[in-house]
Design a protein around this motif. Sequence first.
Motif, PDB file in Angstrom:
ATOM      1  N   ILE A   1       0.841  -1.360   0.032  1.00  0.00           N
ATOM      2  CA  ILE A   1       0.145  -0.186  -0.106  1.00  0.00           C
ATOM      3  C   ILE A   1       0.740   1.266  -0.018  1.00  0.00           C
ATOM      4  CG2 ILE A   1      -0.325   0.286   2.459  1.00  0.00           C
ATOM      5  CD1 ILE A   1      -2.994   0.838  -0.038  1.00  0.00           C
ATOM      6  N   GLY A   2       2.209   1.408   0.638  1.00  0.00           N
ATOM      7  CA  GLY A   2       3.023   2.033   0.645  1.00  0.00           C
ATOM      8  C   GLY A   2       3.345   2.742  -0.946  1.00  0.00           C
ATOM      9  N   THR A   3       3.572   1.609  -1.739  1.00  0.00           N
ATOM     10  CA  THR A   3       3.958   1.785  -3.245  1.00  0.00           C
ATOM     11  C   THR A   3       2.813   2.706  -3.797  1.00  0.00           C
ATOM     12  OG1 THR A   3       5.370  -0.033  -3.087  1.00  0.00           O
ATOM     13  CG2 THR A   3       4.615   0.725  -5.274  1.00  0.00           C
ATOM     14  N   LEU A   4       1.778   2.268  -3.541  1.00  0.00           N
ATOM     15  CA  LEU A   4       0.374   2.896  -4.004  1.00  0.00           C
ATOM     16  C   LEU A   4       0.675   4.438  -3.725  1.00  0.00           C
ATOM     17  CD1 LEU A   4      -3.051   1.593  -4.835  1.00  0.00           C
ATOM     18  CD2 LEU A   4      -2.771   3.481  -3.581  1.00  0.00           C
ATOM     19  N   TYR A   5       0.521   4.538  -2.475  1.00  0.00           N
ATOM     20  CA  TYR A   5       0.609   6.167  -1.934  1.00  0.00           C
ATOM     21  C   TYR A   5       1.661   6.708  -2.273  1.00  0.00           C
ATOM     22  CZ  TYR A   5      -3.569   5.063   1.007  1.00  0.00           C
ATOM     23  OH  TYR A   5      -5.004   4.711   1.123  1.00  0.00           O
ATOM     24  N   ARG A   6       2.895   6.342  -2.684  1.00  0.00           N
ATOM     25  CA  ARG A   6       4.080   6.798  -3.110  1.00  0.00           C
ATOM     26  C   ARG A   6       3.669   7.462  -4.514  1.00  0.00           C
ATOM     27  NH1 ARG A   6       7.016   3.411  -0.321  1.00  0.00           N
ATOM     28  NH2 ARG A   6       7.311   1.941  -2.072  1.00  0.00           N
ATOM     29  N   HIS A   7       2.835   6.675  -5.284  1.00  0.00           N
ATOM     30  CA  HIS A   7       2.637   7.259  -6.782  1.00  0.00           C
ATOM     31  C   HIS A   7       1.326   7.864  -6.745  1.00  0.00           C
ATOM     32  CE1 HIS A   7       5.487   4.948  -9.023  1.00  0.00           C
ATOM     33  NE2 HIS A   7       5.334   3.714  -8.089  1.00  0.00           N
ATOM     34  N   PHE A   8       0.379   7.695  -5.840  1.00  0.00           N
ATOM     35  CA  PHE A   8      -0.953   8.436  -5.583  1.00  0.00           C
ATOM     36  C   PHE A   8      -1.244   8.600  -4.320  1.00  0.00           C
ATOM     37  CE2 PHE A   8      -0.688   5.026  -9.349  1.00  0.00           C
ATOM     38  CZ  PHE A   8      -0.664   6.125 -10.328  1.00  0.00           C
ATOM     39  N   PRO A   9      -1.123   9.760  -3.879  1.00  0.00           N
ATOM     40  CA  PRO A   9      -1.154   9.973  -2.425  1.00  0.00           C
ATOM     41  C   PRO A   9      -2.731  10.199  -1.882  1.00  0.00           C
ATOM     42  CG  PRO A   9      -0.257  11.990  -3.545  1.00  0.00           C
ATOM     43  CD  PRO A   9      -0.414  10.909  -4.435  1.00  0.00           C
TER      44      PRO A   9
ATOM     45  N   LEU B   1      -5.458   8.916  -7.651  1.00  0.00           N
ATOM     46  CA  LEU B   1      -5.412   7.593  -8.593  1.00  0.00           C
ATOM     47  C   LEU B   1      -6.407   7.764  -9.647  1.00  0.00           C
ATOM     48  CD1 LEU B   1      -4.372   4.889  -9.093  1.00  0.00           C
ATOM     49  CD2 LEU B   1      -5.717   4.124  -7.033  1.00  0.00           C
ATOM     50  N   PHE B   2      -7.638   8.281  -9.065  1.00  0.00           N
ATOM     51  CA  PHE B   2      -8.745   8.358  -9.805  1.00  0.00           C
ATOM     52  C   PHE B   2      -8.398   9.334 -11.010  1.00  0.00           C
ATOM     53  CE2 PHE B   2     -12.543   7.552  -6.663  1.00  0.00           C
ATOM     54  CZ  PHE B   2     -12.304   6.027  -6.864  1.00  0.00           C
TER      55      PHE B   2
END
Length: 192
Positions: free
Chosen positions: A51-59, A64-65
């Motif tokens: 989930i940290g990887t996701l938030y690094r790309h899309f805070p 993300l949307f």
Amino acid sequence: MAAETAKPTRKLRADSIRNRELLLETATQVFSAGGPQASLETVARQAGVGIGTLYRHFPTREALFEAVYRHEVDHLGDLAEQLAGGGNPVEALRTWLHANVRLVATKKGMIEALQLVAHGSSDLKAYSFERLSGAIGLLLDRAIAANEIRPDVPPDDILRTLVGIFYSQGTSEWQSSALRLVDIFVDGLRKR
């Protein structure tokens, strides 16, 4: 002097680029199936990243949307460029318009989320309008140059018509009805 004070930009690592693309593709699938309420944890898990990887790309969820929306718009723009490369210009325009209908039909779970994002961001609205109008213009110009399509219908009108067809969703037969309406519209654009 300006060059001395400018911050050097960090080049993204190949794995970071891959992770971002993977997250966009996975988010598109997850949001299509589960709507705007689909969890970001599900996106990360199905992409095989933390989930940290996701938030690094899309805070944020909205980030993300928005990225998914831009990705879909870019896909349609790229498709127009491919279609403009050859074949019958009227059929290229029809194929591109059909691709829009199919995209909306297969992304029903995402529509609500994408509309919220698009309506909230004037930059995103401008970007998508410019990219999609440009894509239509590319195909339209080719058909006009081939003397196949009337020259008095600008790309903006075609985009508005397409959006109108999308907003007419209602029955379970929506996709076949929308494709039929697109065909009628394209036939009406033909030069007689």
